[in-house]
Design an enzyme around this catalytic site. Structure first.
Site, PDB file in Angstrom:
ATOM      1  NE  ARG A  96     -64.063  24.045 -42.719  1.00 44.37           N
ATOM      2  CZ  ARG A  96     -64.074  23.478 -43.922  1.00 44.37           C
ATOM      3  NH1 ARG A  96     -63.771  24.168 -44.970  1.00 44.37           N
ATOM      4  NH2 ARG A  96     -64.377  22.208 -44.074  1.00 44.37           N
ATOM      5  CB  SER A 148     -59.200  30.047 -45.375  1.00 48.92           C
ATOM      6  OG  SER A 148     -58.772  29.167 -46.377  1.00 48.92           O
ATOM      7  CD  GLU A 193     -61.481  28.550 -42.008  1.00 49.99           C
ATOM      8  OE1 GLU A 193     -61.869  28.685 -43.179  1.00 49.99           O
ATOM      9  OE2 GLU A 193     -60.567  27.776 -41.674  1.00 49.99           O
TER      10      GLU A 193
HETATM   11  C1  LIG Z   1     -51.279  26.974 -43.073  1.00 49.64           C
HETATM   12  C2  LIG Z   1     -52.656  26.594 -42.551  1.00 49.64           C
HETATM   13  C3  LIG Z   1     -53.507  25.838 -43.344  1.00 49.64           C
HETATM   14  C4  LIG Z   1     -54.790  25.475 -42.869  1.00 49.64           C
HETATM   15  N1  LIG Z   1     -55.602  24.728 -43.673  1.00 49.64           N
HETATM   16  C5  LIG Z   1     -56.835  24.364 -43.232  1.00 49.64           C
HETATM   17  C6  LIG Z   1     -57.694  23.584 -44.068  1.00 49.64           C
HETATM   18  O1  LIG Z   1     -57.341  23.186 -45.174  1.00 49.64           O
HETATM   19  N2  LIG Z   1     -58.933  23.270 -43.594  1.00 49.64           N
HETATM   20  C7  LIG Z   1     -59.353  23.668 -42.357  1.00 49.64           C
HETATM   21  O2  LIG Z   1     -60.498  23.348 -41.990  1.00 49.64           O
HETATM   22  N3  LIG Z   1     -58.551  24.394 -41.540  1.00 49.64           N
HETATM   23  C8  LIG Z   1     -57.307  24.751 -41.938  1.00 49.64           C
HETATM   24  N4  LIG Z   1     -56.496  25.506 -41.141  1.00 49.64           N
HETATM   25  C9  LIG Z   1     -56.982  25.938 -39.813  1.00 49.64           C
HETATM   26  C10 LIG Z   1     -56.515  25.049 -38.630  1.00 49.64           C
HETATM   27  O3  LIG Z   1     -55.356  24.340 -38.959  1.00 49.64           O
HETATM   28  C11 LIG Z   1     -57.577  24.056 -38.179  1.00 49.64           C
HETATM   29  O4  LIG Z   1     -58.749  24.728 -37.820  1.00 49.64           O
HETATM   30  C12 LIG Z   1     -57.087  23.220 -36.979  1.00 49.64           C
HETATM   31  O5  LIG Z   1     -58.018  22.189 -36.717  1.00 49.64           O
HETATM   32  C13 LIG Z   1     -56.885  24.030 -35.705  1.00 49.64           C
HETATM   33  O6  LIG Z   1     -56.260  23.185 -34.757  1.00 49.64           O
HETATM   34  P1  LIG Z   1     -55.406  23.759 -33.558  1.00 49.64           P
HETATM   35  O7  LIG Z   1     -55.027  22.614 -32.696  1.00 49.64           O
HETATM   36  O8  LIG Z   1     -54.290  24.572 -34.091  1.00 49.64           O
HETATM   37  O9  LIG Z   1     -56.477  24.682 -32.834  1.00 49.64           O
HETATM   38  P2  LIG Z   1     -56.216  26.055 -32.007  1.00 49.64           P
HETATM   39  O10 LIG Z   1     -55.849  27.130 -32.973  1.00 49.64           O
HETATM   40  O11 LIG Z   1     -55.257  25.782 -30.902  1.00 49.64           O
HETATM   41  O12 LIG Z   1     -57.652  26.315 -31.440  1.00 49.64           O
HETATM   42  C14 LIG Z   1     -58.701  26.704 -32.303  1.00 49.64           C
HETATM   43  C15 LIG Z   1     -60.000  26.828 -31.505  1.00 49.64           C
HETATM   44  O13 LIG Z   1     -60.402  25.546 -31.029  1.00 49.64           O
HETATM   45  C16 LIG Z   1     -60.434  25.520 -29.596  1.00 49.64           C
HETATM   46  N5  LIG Z   1     -59.890  24.207 -29.216  1.00 49.64           N
HETATM   47  C17 LIG Z   1     -58.734  23.639 -29.624  1.00 49.64           C
HETATM   48  N6  LIG Z   1     -58.624  22.405 -29.113  1.00 49.64           N
HETATM   49  C18 LIG Z   1     -59.723  22.190 -28.364  1.00 49.64           C
HETATM   50  C19 LIG Z   1     -60.186  21.098 -27.573  1.00 49.64           C
HETATM   51  N7  LIG Z   1     -59.501  19.965 -27.454  1.00 49.64           N
HETATM   52  N8  LIG Z   1     -61.383  21.228 -26.917  1.00 49.64           N
HETATM   53  C20 LIG Z   1     -62.112  22.363 -27.025  1.00 49.64           C
HETATM   54  N9  LIG Z   1     -61.723  23.436 -27.755  1.00 49.64           N
HETATM   55  C21 LIG Z   1     -60.525  23.341 -28.420  1.00 49.64           C
HETATM   56  C22 LIG Z   1     -59.573  26.684 -29.141  1.00 49.64           C
HETATM   57  O14 LIG Z   1     -59.994  27.151 -27.862  1.00 49.64           O
HETATM   58  C23 LIG Z   1     -59.846  27.692 -30.246  1.00 49.64           C
HETATM   59  O15 LIG Z   1     -61.080  28.333 -30.006  1.00 49.64           O
HETATM   60  C24 LIG Z   1     -55.209  25.888 -41.574  1.00 49.64           C
HETATM   61  C25 LIG Z   1     -54.328  26.651 -40.784  1.00 49.64           C
HETATM   62  C26 LIG Z   1     -53.058  26.997 -41.260  1.00 49.64           C
HETATM   63  C27 LIG Z   1     -52.127  27.802 -40.396  1.00 49.64           C
END
Ligand SMILES: Cc1cc2nc3c(=O)[nH]c(=O)nc-3n(C[C@H](O)[C@H](O)[C@H](O)COP(=O)(O)OP(=O)(O)OC[C@H]3O[C@@H](n4cnc5c(N)ncnc54)[C@H](O)[C@@H]3O)c2cc1C
Length: 347
Positions: free
Chosen positions: A166, A243, A339
């Protein structure tokens, strides 16, 4: 030109549906626009928040006073095709699960167990997204990122990305804007070998077996939905960041001294990972445990997911998180770490 919007509540863009207003909100559908926004913010010293799917951020109730860049770039391109493998270049704003579906449909194997994870493809390297025995570090061959310090886009090797559980060099680091991610996938109708015991059981397979790609994807989606881990607007158990806490990783001696009967996973480096969910439940916080008059609560389906029940605030969610963290610390002497990325708020 990117389109600036004003004063919108960031809760509109987060899966928790929490977070106060943005100073300015700029939507970028082209990579050039996104890079220009980052470059300008860096040049003028203005605070900038990159937001994509909003599924791994907790934004404070006061919002974010600076500029919020909403990444909505799209595109999947085959950059190398061989009989046994393909390399795909995916734009950062591409919805992750759409890419997984595309890979499965085309008979490309390696990301099928990551089905149903919300958010964008560009965010997957940030915390080395993982589930059910796969993580993106297994298939990423390059991350293309705009480096604010050097003012250029460069292709970073997996070693430069520093992938760990992570985590990566990108997490808690605003130096980079990920623009594209390259994945090498195997040309095969079969999944990568199944590594996760619960998934193997559900598939009627043994760990190490390979199953049909579609069967792997469908089974993962079903398992995840049962835990509230697939977004569903009608199910408040999914109004979360997934999580909330990472699983603690302890040195082997510490683990032995604790003498717990918890499930655990020893790693090659002499550390032992323990499920945070087990610690939380044993410390007295079962599924459905409410905080702040029930406006926020532990999901009724998954102990690790802290959820907004509709009238929640970020303050209430973090207060519940503190209660749980402190309870686990008091009971086991183990510190839980969040996380998601906390924006303008602290735990
Ligand atoms: C229901 C649910 C289930 C989930 N299950 C999992 C799982 O099984 N495994 C897991 O690992 N995660 C899980 N997650 C967490 C999440 O989905 C992941 O971490 C996902 O990759 C986040 O993507 P996002 O586009 O929503 O990022 P955001 O929430 O928009 O951003 C997260 C972080 O990344 C940065 N960021 C985003 N895009 C970029 C970019 N292109 N360049 C630089 N920085 C960037 C943002 O500034 C922020 O700091 C879950 C979340 C939910 C709500």
């Amino acid at each position: 030109m990117p389109s600036p919007l004003g004063n919108e509540a960031l809760g509109t863009y987060t899966t928790l549906r929490l977070g106060g207003p943005a100073g300015t909100l700029t939507v970028a559908t082209e990579t050039d626009e996104a890079v220009a926004t980052v470059r300008n913010a860096y040049a003028t010293g203005s605070p900038l928040l990159i937001l994509a799917g909003g599924s791994n951020v907790v934004v404070g109730d006061a919002g974010f006073a600076g500029e919020v860049l909403l990444l909505r770039t799209r595109g999947i391109e085959v950059v190398r095709a061989r009989p046994e493998s393909v390399v795909l270049r995916v734009a950062a704003g591409e919805v992750w699960d759409d890419f997984v579906e595309y890979a499965v449909t085309n008979g490309w194997s390696g990301v099928e167990c990551l089905s149903g994870i919300p958010g964008s493809t560009g965010a997957t390297p940030i915390q080395n997204v993982g589930a059910y025995g796969q993580e993106v570090a297994h298939t990423i061959v390059a991350v293309h990122a705009y480096d604010r310090e050097h003012g250029t886009i460069r292709a970073m090797t997996p070693a430069e990305c520093g992938f760990a559980y992570r985590s990566s060099v990108f997490k808690h680091n605003d130096r980079y804007l990920v623009t594209h991610v390259d994945f090498r996938l195997e040309v095969s109708d079969e999944s990568a070998p199944i590594r996760y015991a619960e998934l193997a059981r559900s598939l009627g397979a043994n760990p190490g077996d390979r199953v049909a790609l579609r069967q792997a994807r469908d089974t993962v989606l079903k398992l995840r939905a049962g835990k509230g881990m697939v977004l569903d607007p009608d199910d408040k158990d999914t109004w979360s960041v997934g999580s909330f806490f990472t699983n603690p990783v302890l040195p082997a001696e510490r683990w032995t001294a604790l003498a717990l009967d918890a499930p655990h996973w020893p790693a090659d480096d002499g550390t032992v990972k323990i499920p945070a969910a087990w610690l939380i439940e044993r410390a007295g916080f079962p599924k459905g445990y409410p905080g702040s008059a029930g406006t926020v609560a532990i999901s009724t389906k998954h102990t690790l997911a802290l959820t907004n029940r509709g009238a929640g605030t970020t303050a209430a969610l973090l207060s519940l998180a503190r209660t749980i963290r402190d309870g686990v610390q008091a009971r086991f002497g183990i510190e839980l770490h969040p996380e998601p990325v906390l924006v303008n708020c602290t735990l």
